[in-house]
Enzyme design. Structure first.
Site, PDB file in Angstrom:
ATOM      1  N   ASP A   1      39.223  -7.109  13.502  1.00  0.00           N
ATOM      2  CA  ASP A   1      37.966  -6.529  13.112  1.00  0.00           C
ATOM      3  C   ASP A   1      37.971  -6.182  11.693  1.00  0.00           C
ATOM      4  OD1 ASP A   1      35.623  -4.720  14.005  1.00  0.00           O
ATOM      5  OD2 ASP A   1      37.164  -3.252  13.114  1.00  0.00           O
ATOM      6  N   ALA A   2      36.830  -6.199  10.890  1.00  0.00           N
ATOM      7  CA  ALA A   2      37.056  -5.638   9.456  1.00  0.00           C
ATOM      8  C   ALA A   2      37.339  -4.259   9.141  1.00  0.00           C
ATOM      9  CB  ALA A   2      35.685  -6.318   8.913  1.00  0.00           C
TER      10      ALA A   2
ATOM     11  N   ASP B   1      29.963 -10.426   4.094  1.00  0.00           N
ATOM     12  CA  ASP B   1      28.933 -11.450   4.690  1.00  0.00           C
ATOM     13  C   ASP B   1      28.815 -11.208   6.154  1.00  0.00           C
ATOM     14  OD1 ASP B   1      27.087 -13.248   4.817  1.00  0.00           O
ATOM     15  OD2 ASP B   1      28.678 -15.065   4.668  1.00  0.00           O
TER      16      ASP B   1
ATOM     17  N   ASP C   1      31.780 -18.778   9.233  1.00  0.00           N
ATOM     18  CA  ASP C   1      31.404 -20.276   9.100  1.00  0.00           C
ATOM     19  C   ASP C   1      31.825 -20.892   7.906  1.00  0.00           C
ATOM     20  OD1 ASP C   1      29.872 -19.359   6.692  1.00  0.00           O
ATOM     21  OD2 ASP C   1      28.215 -18.947   8.040  1.00  0.00           O
TER      22      ASP C   1
ATOM     23  N   GLU D   1      37.801 -12.255   9.970  1.00  0.00           N
ATOM     24  CA  GLU D   1      36.709 -12.733  10.843  1.00  0.00           C
ATOM     25  C   GLU D   1      37.123 -12.246  12.239  1.00  0.00           C
ATOM     26  OE1 GLU D   1      33.912 -13.930  13.130  1.00  0.00           O
ATOM     27  OE2 GLU D   1      33.654 -14.027  10.921  1.00  0.00           O
TER      28      GLU D   1
END
Length: 526
Positions: free
Chosen positions: A365-366, A389, A313, A333
């Site tokens: 993907d993290a 986060d 966001d 993200e």
């Protein structure tokens, strides 16, 4: 004498027999594809509406398989009229399967739960799919005097068509129907295919072996089912929009359905809210309390490079950019649709942070990104700060990102002396999940300091400050931090104190092999 299904078959020519059997096998493949799509739609809806944990998915799959067996037994008295029964079964399957997504969605919105609809839908669809094979086997054997070898060949053909159709269904749902049409329209479109397959069987087969009245009745029923499903397909957007609005107190101003989640933005006056799969992510009225609390303790004194995992966001990036001395932000993200909304609908909330030249947005993907971080995006010696986060770990996919293995990967890109902050949920509402996160980070080799703040929209919300080494870090605000609306050193010092009803616990860590934190979340809120 008028031909009926119980009358003996006329002696068809070999070519004619071969043709209708080929048509029947093609219908088998189409119906098998539809049957698997219905099951996948139920699993998708379970994940979207109820979180889709391992238990829920296992129950759906097990219930579906059990219903297959029940359907095979229940259809035995009707094998004497296999053709007309097959058309009835396919019509019911098309209507129930085609309407299942809409029924589940409406039930979820209007009565607050749809578990019973999910259970009933699973059992009905499974039973109808289970009835197909005995009926089709009977139809394929019509007019034959079969030995064991001949029966084996028929069964082999039937199974091949069935499994090939299932393969098609398994590919068409995630790659075409779901991303292009969504769940409601995708299920309706599958029902239409189901009706068309049944109509083909009726035209090529039924007219030879049932009375004219039965044939006309079958076509009329199929036409009615087709009309119903086409109406649903055409009006699905209106139904979905009206139903979805009931789930949100405020008017919906933006909606995106990505391959990963449903993204909704609402607005009432100056309050903008972001929801992912129905779960509130932030309210612009008080998000600054959460954002300041997760960002500034990670920056320490003099952080120049920052890695943000999640936070699509753009709110965390907005705050990091306010800190003097920050030169580089890498934002990882998973969902590009969230980033696109951040750059458009949410731009006034995040101040256009993701378009700042210091921010490098990576769509990945993290965990995958951390396994092989690109050298050109990773500072020599590692990042000075890492901010994690991510959404709550209420699914196995998200549970991976709250595991010992995940935090161990972060250690490889965190500089010596660097700090990491992790959003960890509510120590009051989900205390076991919160302290599980704290314990898991500690088990990955970090010294940890948990803390919590009050965010009116969410209530008591917790985070974890961590660094490599034996000494737990003391949460501090950078001496040159900008003027903040909520956080100061006195508030941050108090945030490390936990009352008796949420006292610290040391729990077994969550790992990829044993994702305990997902079970913690599945137990619900206190």
């Amino acid at each position: 004498m008028t031909a009926t299904e119980s009358a003996p078959d006329p002696a068809p020519q070999a070519g004619s027999t071969t043709r209708w059997r080929a048509v029947l096998l093609a219908a088998v493949a189409a119906c098998a594809a539809c049957g698997l799509v219905y099951e996948l739609a139920l699993l998708t809806l379970s994940a979207s509406l109820h979180g889709g944990g391992i238990v829920a998915m296992s129950l759906i799959v097990a219930g579906y398989v059990a219903a297959l067996g029940a359907g095979a037994l229940l259809v035995k008295p009707f094998l004497g009229r296999a053709a007309i029964t097959f058309i009835a079964v396919e019509t019911l399957l098309a209507v129930i399967g085609g309407l299942s997504a809409a029924a589940l969605y409406v039930a979820f919105a209007f009565i607050g739960g749809s578990v019973w609809v999910l259970v009933v839908g699973t059992l009905l669809i499974g039973s109808l799919v289970g009835a197909e094979v005995p009926l089709l086997m009977t139809l394929l054997q019509r007019g034959r005097i079969s030995g064991a070898a001949d029966t084996g060949r028929v069964l082999a053909n039937l199974n091949a068509a069935d499994y090939f159709g299932a393969l098609i269904g398994g590919l068409i749902w995630p790659f075409i129907l779901l991303p292009q049409l969504g769940m409601i329209r995708g299920a309706a479109a599958t029902g239409i295919i189901n009706v068309v397959a049944a109509a083909v069987v009726a035209v090529f087969l039924l007219r030879r072996i049932v009375s004219a009245r039965e044939f006309a009745t079958a076509l009329t029923v199929l036409a009615a089912a087709l009309a119903l499903l086409v109406t649903l397909l055409v009006r699905a957007d209106g139904i979905e929009t009206s139903t979805r609005q009931r789930l949100y107190a405020d008017p919906i101003v933006a909606l995106e359905r990505s391959p990963y989640q449903e993204i909704v933005v609402t607005r009432r006056g100056g309050d903008i809210r972001l929801y992912l799969d129905g779960g509130l992510q932030f309210s612009s009225r008080d998000e600054y309390r959460y954002t300041e609390s997760i960002v500034y303790p990670a920056l320490g004194d003099g952080a120049g490079s920052v890695l943000i995992l999640g936070g699509g966001d753009g709110l965390a990036a907005r705050e990091v950019l306010r800190q003097p001395g920050v030169e580089t932000i890498v934002q990882v993200e998973l969902d590009p649709a969230v980033v696109q909304l951040a750059r458009t609908t949410l731009r006034e909330v995040n101040a256009g942070a993701l378009d700042d030249p210091r921010v490098k947005v990576v769509i990945d993907d993290a965990m995958r990104w951390l396994r092989e971080p690109p050298p050109d995006l990773t500072p020599r010696g590692g990042f000075d700060a890492v901010i994690v986060d991510l959404p709550d770990p209420d699914t196995p996919v998200l549970g991976r990102l709250y595991s010992v293995e995940f935090y161990a990967l972060i250690r490889r890109v965190l500089a010596d002396g660097g700090l990491m902050t992790v959003q960890a949920g509510s120590p009051f509402a989900t205390p076991t999940a919160f302290w599980r996160t704290v314990s898991t980070i500690g088990a990955a080799g970090y010294a940890v300091t948990p803390y919590h703040v009050h965010v009116p929209t969410f209530g008591d919300w917790g985070m974890v400050l961590a660094r490599r080494g034996p000494a737990p870090p003391a949460p501090t605000i950078p001496v040159d931090a900008p003027l903040l609306r909520f956080l100061d050193q006195q508030v941050l010092d108090a945030a490390t104190v936990f009352g008796g009803d949420i006292r610290p616990q040391w729990l077994e860590p969550s790992t990829l092999d044993h994702p305990r934190i997902v079970d913690d979340m599945r137990k619900g809120y206190r």
